[in-house]
Design an enzyme around this catalytic site. Structure first.
Site, PDB file in Angstrom:
ATOM      1  N   LYS A 137      72.066 -26.956  -4.169  1.00 29.19           N
ATOM      2  CA  LYS A 137      71.085 -27.963  -4.596  1.00 29.19           C
ATOM      3  C   LYS A 137      70.900 -27.975  -6.106  1.00 29.19           C
ATOM      4  O   LYS A 137      70.855 -26.915  -6.747  1.00 29.19           O
ATOM      5  CB  LYS A 137      69.762 -27.671  -3.883  1.00 29.19           C
ATOM      6  CG  LYS A 137      68.619 -28.595  -4.193  1.00 29.19           C
ATOM      7  CD  LYS A 137      68.947 -30.065  -4.046  1.00 29.19           C
ATOM      8  CE  LYS A 137      69.537 -30.414  -2.698  1.00 29.19           C
ATOM      9  NZ  LYS A 137      70.120 -31.804  -2.698  1.00 29.19           N
ATOM     10  N   ALA A 170      73.621 -27.564   4.751  1.00 31.22           N
ATOM     11  CA  ALA A 170      75.052 -27.614   5.084  1.00 31.22           C
ATOM     12  C   ALA A 170      75.357 -27.291   6.555  1.00 31.22           C
ATOM     13  O   ALA A 170      76.032 -28.073   7.240  1.00 31.22           O
ATOM     14  CB  ALA A 170      75.814 -26.693   4.131  1.00 31.22           C
ATOM     15  N   ARG A 194      69.482 -32.134   7.265  1.00 32.84           N
ATOM     16  CA  ARG A 194      70.078 -31.746   5.981  1.00 32.84           C
ATOM     17  C   ARG A 194      70.231 -30.233   5.965  1.00 32.84           C
ATOM     18  O   ARG A 194      69.727 -29.522   6.836  1.00 32.84           O
ATOM     19  CB  ARG A 194      69.325 -32.289   4.771  1.00 32.84           C
ATOM     20  CG  ARG A 194      67.840 -32.381   4.843  1.00 32.84           C
ATOM     21  CD  ARG A 194      67.095 -31.075   4.848  1.00 32.84           C
ATOM     22  NE  ARG A 194      67.546 -30.172   3.805  1.00 32.84           N
ATOM     23  CZ  ARG A 194      67.449 -28.865   3.854  1.00 32.84           C
ATOM     24  NH1 ARG A 194      66.894 -28.278   4.928  1.00 32.84           N
ATOM     25  NH2 ARG A 194      67.870 -28.091   2.888  1.00 32.84           N
ATOM     26  N   ARG A 230      78.085 -37.593   3.602  1.00 31.60           N
ATOM     27  CA  ARG A 230      77.714 -36.775   2.440  1.00 31.60           C
ATOM     28  C   ARG A 230      78.967 -35.998   2.005  1.00 31.60           C
ATOM     29  O   ARG A 230      79.660 -35.422   2.845  1.00 31.60           O
ATOM     30  CB  ARG A 230      76.569 -35.793   2.769  1.00 31.60           C
ATOM     31  CG  ARG A 230      75.257 -36.520   3.114  1.00 31.60           C
ATOM     32  CD  ARG A 230      74.081 -35.564   3.110  1.00 31.60           C
ATOM     33  NE  ARG A 230      73.663 -35.225   1.763  1.00 31.60           N
ATOM     34  CZ  ARG A 230      72.807 -34.243   1.471  1.00 31.60           C
ATOM     35  NH1 ARG A 230      72.304 -33.495   2.452  1.00 31.60           N
ATOM     36  NH2 ARG A 230      72.458 -33.989   0.229  1.00 31.60           N
ATOM     37  N   GLN A 283      62.684 -30.111  -1.151  1.00 35.63           N
ATOM     38  CA  GLN A 283      62.972 -29.321   0.051  1.00 35.63           C
ATOM     39  C   GLN A 283      62.235 -27.981   0.028  1.00 35.63           C
ATOM     40  O   GLN A 283      61.910 -27.439   1.083  1.00 35.63           O
ATOM     41  CB  GLN A 283      64.484 -29.070   0.167  1.00 35.63           C
ATOM     42  CG  GLN A 283      65.306 -30.279   0.537  1.00 35.63           C
ATOM     43  CD  GLN A 283      65.806 -31.023  -0.683  1.00 35.63           C
ATOM     44  OE1 GLN A 283      65.217 -30.963  -1.761  1.00 35.63           O
ATOM     45  NE2 GLN A 283      66.910 -31.726  -0.535  1.00 35.63           N
ATOM     46  N   ASP A 294      76.412 -25.044  -0.466  1.00 35.46           N
ATOM     47  CA  ASP A 294      77.070 -26.153   0.240  1.00 35.46           C
ATOM     48  C   ASP A 294      78.584 -26.033   0.228  1.00 35.46           C
ATOM     49  O   ASP A 294      79.266 -26.570   1.094  1.00 35.46           O
ATOM     50  CB  ASP A 294      76.645 -27.487  -0.364  1.00 35.46           C
ATOM     51  CG  ASP A 294      75.226 -27.817   0.084  1.00 35.46           C
ATOM     52  OD1 ASP A 294      74.279 -27.245  -0.487  1.00 35.46           O
ATOM     53  OD2 ASP A 294      75.083 -28.600   1.044  1.00 35.46           O
TER      54      ASP A 294
HETATM   55  O1  MRU Z   1      70.529 -31.995   0.048  1.00 34.39           O
HETATM   56  P1  MRU Z   1      70.273 -30.883   1.011  1.00 34.39           P
HETATM   57  O2  MRU Z   1      68.844 -30.718   1.361  1.00 34.39           O
HETATM   58  O3  MRU Z   1      71.151 -31.005   2.242  1.00 34.39           O
HETATM   59  O4  MRU Z   1      70.740 -29.575   0.248  1.00 34.39           O
HETATM   60  C1  MRU Z   1      70.693 -28.347   0.925  1.00 34.39           C
HETATM   61  C2  MRU Z   1      71.048 -27.168   0.100  1.00 34.39           C
HETATM   62  O5  MRU Z   1      71.379 -27.283  -1.052  1.00 34.39           O
HETATM   63  C3  MRU Z   1      71.049 -25.857   0.805  1.00 34.39           C
HETATM   64  O6  MRU Z   1      70.748 -24.827  -0.072  1.00 34.39           O
HETATM   65  C4  MRU Z   1      72.441 -25.602   1.403  1.00 34.39           C
HETATM   66  O7  MRU Z   1      72.879 -26.696   2.161  1.00 34.39           O
HETATM   67  C5  MRU Z   1      72.471 -24.383   2.247  1.00 34.39           C
HETATM   68  S1  MRU Z   1      71.573 -24.560   3.767  1.00 34.39           S
HETATM   69  C6  MRU Z   1      71.760 -23.082   4.584  1.00 34.39           C
END
Ligand code: MRU
Length: 355
Positions: A256, A56, A54, A97, A204, A245
């Site tokens: 997030k 981005a 997980r 996703r 996370q 993302d």
């Molecule tokens: O659902 P997730 O854990 O994939 O969400 C991740 C985030 O929101 C991160 O902040 C984003 O992907 C940036 S990662 C460098």
């Protein structure tokens, strides 16, 4: 056997000899370090959907290597079949996703590499696709380091920093995005004090961000999401750094769930709010935040998943958006590998995306 330092373990890797995608299963962290070896499309789709991989950038890299792994054993004699299989795998992985544009960016880069080789036989196509996946991963590392340098220039030694979710090394190839200045600051004696939101509902921040930052020796304190206001009011936060993302052309940024609330708090307390985003996360074709698809996930993640016993009445309605959009007016700057964009973003982002 002692557990490895998590910073020595790559989130996404590829075994060329075996033709396998290797993923660190992030759903098991911080309790267990387990690597998955995958080479068929449904387990790779499931690994992305279930957040085993997980963040981005990591999702994009996993999808690129995932294509290579699934196609590794394809017949070297059947070019038309290889191209058709590529299309089918790409389409399936793209459905895993919806919000992180890096997934589509990486899949489109792989498609572009394939389309550029019109007459090539299958072995050459396989080699070219693997080279492209390696290039995507290597570029991510360079981008994150550059983001770290640009963001560090916005910070002072001793600053208190707040972050949300995990935009760290685990979410990328290395350094992370929002965490890149923290890692560089650590190398250079900045002595940052980091506050990490636990990040409900999938935690996370608690499971990943405080884990990787503490293993790096960075001063990090875990807080529940609803404690950010208190920590800011106490004067302990000089800057907020978050990942992203998808950034829309007007600077609206999806990250997030809970990020937009942090931005509103930061505005209230006069704290700069920085979005760290490699250009692979910027989607100029998306005019504003309303056009960003927001992933809705299973109610169980809120009702029961993290508890020994359910914490809500069985079957109660639950709304579980995985991301929210922070309005560009709340964002002090968007830090990319090519420099720092400030409002108006419709003017400052395009030259950074196509320098
Ligand atoms: O659902 P997730 O854990 O994939 O969400 C991740 C985030 O929101 C991160 O902040 C984003 O992907 C940036 S990662 C460098």
């Amino acid at each position: 056997m002692t557990a490895p330092n998590i910073l020595q373990v790559e989130s996404v890797a590829y075994d060329e000899a075996a033709g396998e995608l290797i993923l660190l299963d992030q759903t098991l962290l911080p309790n267990e370090t387990r690597l998955l070896r995958l080479n068929s499309v449904e387990p790779i789709w499931e690994a992305i959907y279930a957040l085993r991989v997980r963040g981005a950038p990591a999702i994009g890299i996993a999808a690129a290597y995932g294509l290579c792994a699934v196609l590794h054993a394809h017949s070297d004699q059947d070019v038309a079949g290889f191209r058709a299989a590529f299309g089918a795998v790409k389409e399936r992985l793209a459905s895993s996703r919806p919000t992180a544009v890096n997934l589509f960016w990486a899949l489109d880069r792989m498609q572009g590499r394939l389309d550029g080789l019109v007459e090539a036989p299958v072995p050459a196509l396989k080699r070219a696709l693997l080279a492209e996946a390696h290039a995507i991963k290597a570029a991510d590392m360079r981008m994150n380091r550059a983001i770290g340098e640009h963001a560090l220039a916005l910070l002072k030694p001793g600053d208190g920093l707040l972050t949300h979710c995990n935009a760290g090394q685990l979410a990328t190839s290395k350094y992370g995005t929002a965490t890149a200045p923290m890692y560089l600051g650590q190398e250079r004696g900045y002595n940052f004090k980091v506050f990490a939101d636990e990040t409900r509902p999938l935690l996370q921040g608690a499971r990943l961000t405080v884990f990787e930052l503490s293993q790096a020796g960075i001063d990090v304190t875990l807080i529940c999401d609803n404690m950010a206001s208190m920590v800011m009011k106490n004067g302990w936060v000089q800057a907020v750094l978050v990942g992203c993302d998808r950034v829309a052309a007007n600077g609206d940024a999806a990250n997030k769930i809970g990020t937009s609330g942090v931005a509103i708090l930061a505005k209230h307390y006069g704290i700069p709010f920085y979005v760290c985003a490699p250009t692979s996360t910027i989607d100029l074709a998306c005019p504003d935040g309303a056009a960003i698809p927001i992933e809705l996930r299973q109610p169980e993640e809120i009702r029961s998943m993290w508890y020994a016993r359910p914490m809500a009445p069985e079957g109660v309605a639950a709304y579980n958006p995985a991301f929210d959009v922070t309005d560009h007016a709340l964002i002090t700057a968007i830090v990319t590998e090519n420099g720092v964009a400030r409002a108006p973003y419709t003017e400052s982002l395009p030259p950074l995306v196509q320098p």
